[in-house]
Motif scaffolding. Sequence first.
Motif, PDB file in Angstrom:
ATOM      1  N   ASN A  13      10.796 -26.022  -7.516  1.00 59.01           N
ATOM      2  CA  ASN A  13       9.856 -27.095  -7.908  1.00 59.01           C
ATOM      3  C   ASN A  13      10.728 -28.163  -8.541  1.00 59.01           C
ATOM      4  O   ASN A  13      11.426 -27.864  -9.524  1.00 59.01           O
ATOM      5  N   TYR A  69       4.186 -36.246 -17.629  1.00 60.13           N
ATOM      6  CA  TYR A  69       4.380 -35.712 -16.282  1.00 60.13           C
ATOM      7  C   TYR A  69       3.536 -36.439 -15.250  1.00 60.13           C
ATOM      8  O   TYR A  69       2.339 -36.693 -15.476  1.00 60.13           O
ATOM      9  N   ASN A  71       2.594 -36.460 -11.013  1.00 56.21           N
ATOM     10  CA  ASN A  71       2.724 -35.846  -9.696  1.00 56.21           C
ATOM     11  C   ASN A  71       3.411 -36.801  -8.730  1.00 56.21           C
ATOM     12  O   ASN A  71       3.520 -38.014  -9.002  1.00 56.21           O
ATOM     13  N   SER A  77      -0.440 -36.396 -14.455  1.00 56.99           N
ATOM     14  CA  SER A  77      -1.062 -35.121 -14.100  1.00 56.99           C
ATOM     15  C   SER A  77      -1.350 -34.310 -15.358  1.00 56.99           C
ATOM     16  O   SER A  77      -0.964 -34.683 -16.456  1.00 56.99           O
ATOM     17  N   THR A  78      -1.977 -33.177 -15.149  1.00 63.58           N
ATOM     18  CA  THR A  78      -2.144 -32.192 -16.207  1.00 63.58           C
ATOM     19  C   THR A  78      -0.826 -31.432 -16.357  1.00 63.58           C
ATOM     20  O   THR A  78       0.196 -31.866 -15.822  1.00 63.58           O
ATOM     21  N   CYS A  80       2.551 -29.247 -16.334  1.00 66.78           N
ATOM     22  CA  CYS A  80       3.444 -28.706 -15.304  1.00 66.78           C
ATOM     23  C   CYS A  80       4.345 -27.673 -15.960  1.00 66.78           C
ATOM     24  O   CYS A  80       5.168 -28.020 -16.825  1.00 66.78           O
ATOM     25  N   GLY A  81       4.193 -26.430 -15.577  1.00 68.96           N
ATOM     26  CA  GLY A  81       4.955 -25.355 -16.221  1.00 68.96           C
ATOM     27  C   GLY A  81       6.432 -25.393 -15.870  1.00 68.96           C
ATOM     28  O   GLY A  81       7.294 -25.335 -16.759  1.00 68.96           O
ATOM     29  N   ASN A  82       6.730 -25.536 -14.577  1.00 66.92           N
ATOM     30  CA  ASN A  82       8.152 -25.625 -14.182  1.00 66.92           C
ATOM     31  C   ASN A  82       8.760 -26.916 -14.716  1.00 66.92           C
ATOM     32  O   ASN A  82       9.930 -26.946 -15.122  1.00 66.92           O
ATOM     33  N   SER A 143      -3.183 -26.612 -16.029  1.00 64.30           N
ATOM     34  CA  SER A 143      -3.652 -27.322 -14.827  1.00 64.30           C
ATOM     35  C   SER A 143      -4.675 -26.407 -14.154  1.00 64.30           C
ATOM     36  O   SER A 143      -4.642 -25.190 -14.350  1.00 64.30           O
ATOM     37  N   ASN A 177      -5.243 -26.925  -7.697  1.00 61.03           N
ATOM     38  CA  ASN A 177      -4.067 -26.300  -7.070  1.00 61.03           C
ATOM     39  C   ASN A 177      -4.524 -24.969  -6.476  1.00 61.03           C
ATOM     40  O   ASN A 177      -5.337 -24.263  -7.094  1.00 61.03           O
ATOM     41  N   GLU A 196      -0.051 -27.612  -3.920  1.00 57.65           N
ATOM     42  CA  GLU A 196      -0.182 -28.344  -5.185  1.00 57.65           C
ATOM     43  C   GLU A 196      -0.946 -29.659  -5.042  1.00 57.65           C
ATOM     44  O   GLU A 196      -0.589 -30.513  -4.223  1.00 57.65           O
ATOM     45  N   ARG A 197      -1.963 -29.788  -5.894  1.00 53.21           N
ATOM     46  CA  ARG A 197      -2.670 -31.075  -6.039  1.00 53.21           C
ATOM     47  C   ARG A 197      -1.656 -32.144  -6.457  1.00 53.21           C
ATOM     48  O   ARG A 197      -0.771 -31.881  -7.241  1.00 53.21           O
ATOM     49  N   CYS A 206       5.122 -23.045  -8.346  1.00 50.63           N
ATOM     50  CA  CYS A 206       4.264 -23.836  -9.246  1.00 50.63           C
ATOM     51  C   CYS A 206       4.089 -23.010 -10.515  1.00 50.63           C
ATOM     52  O   CYS A 206       3.505 -21.928 -10.471  1.00 50.63           O
ATOM     53  N   GLY A 207       4.598 -23.497 -11.622  1.00 50.96           N
ATOM     54  CA  GLY A 207       4.640 -22.695 -12.854  1.00 50.96           C
ATOM     55  C   GLY A 207       3.270 -22.338 -13.404  1.00 50.96           C
ATOM     56  O   GLY A 207       2.998 -21.172 -13.728  1.00 50.96           O
ATOM     57  N   THR A 208       2.378 -23.327 -13.485  1.00 51.50           N
ATOM     58  CA  THR A 208       1.036 -23.018 -13.992  1.00 51.50           C
ATOM     59  C   THR A 208       0.274 -22.154 -12.992  1.00 51.50           C
ATOM     60  O   THR A 208      -0.576 -21.356 -13.382  1.00 51.50           O
TER      61      THR A 208
END
Length: 267
Positions: A13, A69, A71, A77-78, A80-82, A143, A177, A196-197, A206-208
Amino acid sequence: MNYSFYKYQGTGNDFVIFDNRDGMLDRIATGSPEATEIIRSLCDRRFGIGADGLMLLNRHPGYDFEMKYYNADGRESTMCGNGGRCLVRFAHDLGLVQTEYRFLAIDGPHEATVDFDGTVALKMQDVSEVRQNGNDFVLNTGSPHFVHFTTEVLKKDIARIGREIRNSAPFAKEGINVNFVEQGPDSDEITVRTYERGVEDETLSCGTGVTAAALVSAHHENGFNHVDVKTLGGHLSVEYEKHGSNYTNIWLIGPAVRVFEGTIEIK
Ligand SMILES: N[C@H](CCC[C@H](N)C(=O)O)C(=O)O
């Protein structure tokens, strides 16, 4: 004007990162159509640097930094874990070497650590609402995520099926997502693929999404849980405490790597 940028990836990612502690790039964070187009063009894989998303590392009182963050479509975006894991690694590489980091993101404060081997662990927000419908789950791990358990996940046409679900009536307006999960032979191992959205395609991880899949996987007893997650981009793990329908002390753990750095003109 030319700006230094840094390219990082967390299990495939990938992200463009700018050190915006001087506020010089606040102008691309306004959400205006012009600012959105600048971010979209920077993430374009043919005409720009190319990435799943873009992040600004900002100053913020009371925190080591603030994470903004966006996209690949250019819109904020909301969580992002990664991306959060890569931004912590970036701060570490900038010389902010600490045993623990505390930063502010769109979904609130996050703690993180960088191990001696470069592994970055990111604490995610608690989760208390999970909606289930058969093999499908909907939950928000910073997210929004739709999680579908299936078999032979590596053979599935994720982009096509994921796009259909993301654009279906329940999700079309806000988007979601879409994660496809195969339970491993062991209950504490899963394979996850994600549409991913905001990228509007499959990403290598995708981390989340991985976090959402782990929370609802087979291996969820009350108390401490550790789930190993295989993604197309590499291996992550998720650790969490489960108490009934409440999930706390959730950690997303894995590699975060600087790929290259450069300068780019932003008009
Ligand atoms: N595309 C997601 C945000 C990035 C999530 C993903 N890159 C992660 O690592 O969590 C969304 O619009 O909700």
